[in-house]
Design an enzyme around this catalytic site. Sequence first.
Site, PDB file in Angstrom:
ATOM      1  N   CYS A 364       0.790  -1.238   0.000  1.00 31.90           N
ATOM      2  CA  CYS A 364       0.000   0.000   0.000  1.00 31.90           C
ATOM      3  C   CYS A 364       0.823   1.289   0.000  1.00 31.90           C
ATOM      4  O   CYS A 364       0.476   2.235  -0.726  1.00 31.90           O
ATOM      5  CB  CYS A 364      -1.033   0.001   1.130  1.00 31.90           C
ATOM      6  SG  CYS A 364      -0.552  -0.783   2.646  1.00 31.90           S
ATOM      7  N   GLN A 411       0.748 -10.982  -3.080  1.00 34.92           N
ATOM      8  CA  GLN A 411      -0.662 -10.646  -2.901  1.00 34.92           C
ATOM      9  C   GLN A 411      -1.264 -10.166  -4.215  1.00 34.92           C
ATOM     10  O   GLN A 411      -0.620  -9.447  -4.966  1.00 34.92           O
ATOM     11  CB  GLN A 411      -0.812  -9.534  -1.852  1.00 34.92           C
ATOM     12  CG  GLN A 411      -0.390  -9.938  -0.459  1.00 34.92           C
ATOM     13  CD  GLN A 411      -0.504  -8.775   0.510  1.00 34.92           C
ATOM     14  OE1 GLN A 411       0.022  -7.688   0.263  1.00 34.92           O
ATOM     15  NE2 GLN A 411      -1.190  -8.984   1.615  1.00 34.92           N
ATOM     16  N   HIS A 415      -5.483  -1.190  -4.479  1.00 29.10           N
ATOM     17  CA  HIS A 415      -5.873  -0.071  -3.623  1.00 29.10           C
ATOM     18  C   HIS A 415      -6.672   0.913  -4.456  1.00 29.10           C
ATOM     19  O   HIS A 415      -6.255   1.300  -5.544  1.00 29.10           O
ATOM     20  CB  HIS A 415      -4.632   0.576  -3.007  1.00 29.10           C
ATOM     21  CG  HIS A 415      -3.899  -0.369  -2.108  1.00 29.10           C
ATOM     22  ND1 HIS A 415      -2.861  -1.160  -2.565  1.00 29.10           N
ATOM     23  CD2 HIS A 415      -4.098  -0.706  -0.815  1.00 29.10           C
ATOM     24  CE1 HIS A 415      -2.437  -1.925  -1.568  1.00 29.10           C
ATOM     25  NE2 HIS A 415      -3.172  -1.666  -0.505  1.00 29.10           N
TER      26      HIS A 415
END
Length: 676
Positions: A364, A411, A415
């Site tokens: 992120c 992953q 976002h």
Amino acid sequence: MAAITLPDNSVKELPDGSTVAQLAAAIGPGLAKAAIVGKVDGKLVDLSYPLVGSHAVSIITSKDADGLFVMRHSTAHVLAQALRRLYGATLQYTIGPVIDNGFFYDFEFPKDSKFSAEDLPKVEAEMAKIVAEKLPFSREEVALPAAKELLHSQSQRFKDEIIDELGESGEKSVSIYRQGEFTDLCRGPHLPDTGRIKAFKLLSVAGAYWRGDSNREQLTRIYGTAFFDDKQLAEHVNRLDEAKKRDHRVLGPQLGLFTIDEQVGQGLVLWKPKGAAVRIELQKFISEHLRRQGYKQVFTPHIGRLDLYKTSGHYPYYRESQFPPLIDREYFEALAKESCGCAELANRMEKGEIDGYLLKPMNCPHHIRIYASDPHSYRDLPVRLAEFGTVYRWEKSGELGGMTRVRGFTQDDAHLFCTEEQIPAEIRGCLELVKIVLGTLGMSEYRVRVGLRDPDSAKYVGEPEQWDKAEKACKDAASSLGVAFTLEPGEAAFYGPKIDFVVKDVIGREWQLGTVQVDYQLPKRFDLTYIGPDNKPHRPVMIHRAPFGSMERFIGVLIEHFAGAFPLWLAPVQVAILSISEKANDYAEKVSRRLEEAGLRTEIDLRSDRINAKVRDALTKKIPFIAVVGEKEAERDAVSIRPYHDVDGALKGDMSVEAFILAAMEKVQQKWHPTA
């Protein structure tokens, strides 16, 4: 008189000091016989617990989850008593908590004794004797010094530390439980007697450390389970046996999907070509839906400056779960010139007062900096950035497990940066993606958890009105899914509420997979803005989402869910081509090329072995289709098809190569799986 409010809101009066057992008898003889423990004002207590004044009380029986919890706890005590009888007074028993689906107890065996799984049957036999003796469980409140003295008389030393900690916290006494000659420090409660234990089994033996500290004494941990009837126990044991057959740590290497190499490092997965094929197919599949939903894919480096993670809060607050920083070489040289010692360097690292880099623990912050690299108007929002990004977390060696608990994992991260008004629609889009993933893979049994803040906790940051909006959006989105969901106060991330998908696999185990989280705080930490309709800067809201979560963990779960037999579209090898004899080898190679050109992944077996042996080998590899070819098939441009799973008549037996290609590719395009 004691005024007792029962679960049906009726009130029953008994003389002060009446026990929970007497309350059960006053309600009815059937309940008195079935009673295991009581729950008084939300706290589990023994049947001997005295009732004084006004209380809300329920009687717990074998039909209640709390009853099973207590029975398993009591069974753990019987295990310790059985071992004490078998191995003598020098056996040290430490702690024996209830866990999911069972219990464990940690022991230090006498130095001249060796214990292994082969010894479990004799321990079970001794436990059965104790159950047959119907020994009452009795509780006694004892002053701390007297408790130590009592346990020392039993040659027990590990309890001292627990008693001292209770004393430091202000406790003056502790509860001691006895059954027969066995005594243990325990908060309880317990069954009325050992005869109430019905069906139990010891499952496995493992190593453990006292208090979970690898610098402390090494202990032997014995796992077991217990149920209120033999049928439930048998079903549970069957599930465990099935789980062993499906264990991805065994199947993955057997099927050539992945390996974990000690020279590379624990918790670091090496994807072999067949495992990579599965991963690539999953990435291609979800990428199609990302494009449809307007995502833009990005790539970010595996490391970032430490200051980036200081701003995000990942360092130093989550330092224990991260790899140590990579210290900037010039900074390190400057410290050396200052004669900075190891202790000072460690102190600066603890506080984050160093210059350097960090193996990224999260994607992120990188995505945030991509967003911040350009000015944004409200017309640009939402901005949806996606990445198959590899992150790194420091997990203790004892907690690593195959692909489901690793130190480096990728992953399917994304976002979304949006306005407050856009939150509900964006959450629904994220949930739609998770539903598509699970539905396509035949994982139709799942539940949804909505993690909300605990109003009484100080761990949550942000304005209450922001939380209210975000929580309402999550609850509304969960309601739209058409599946069961629960609201779980206290389970939100510190920065916002979240929605987790808990999936049940084919043998009934639950796995937490996809997640969606709403975040007001990181945009604030990084001072993110967009220009609104009023021509003024506004703060965007950030949504984190990962339908797969970790690719490693997700594929580990899939291996076990499918027992290694992947559906056709996902299988690393879709067709095994077996030649009956050497005379058919050229034709087998020709068929393989045609299938590969059509888009099917093949494996060819030209060995001189008998065809039955080749078929058995292909079946052990769980390949969806076996195509047998010989001279007769070559003459007719045909194949003889044997499917691994039951399929309709269009994909069985003798058929032309072209017909097989058309039928197989149709199944691939449909994302067909055997349970569909």
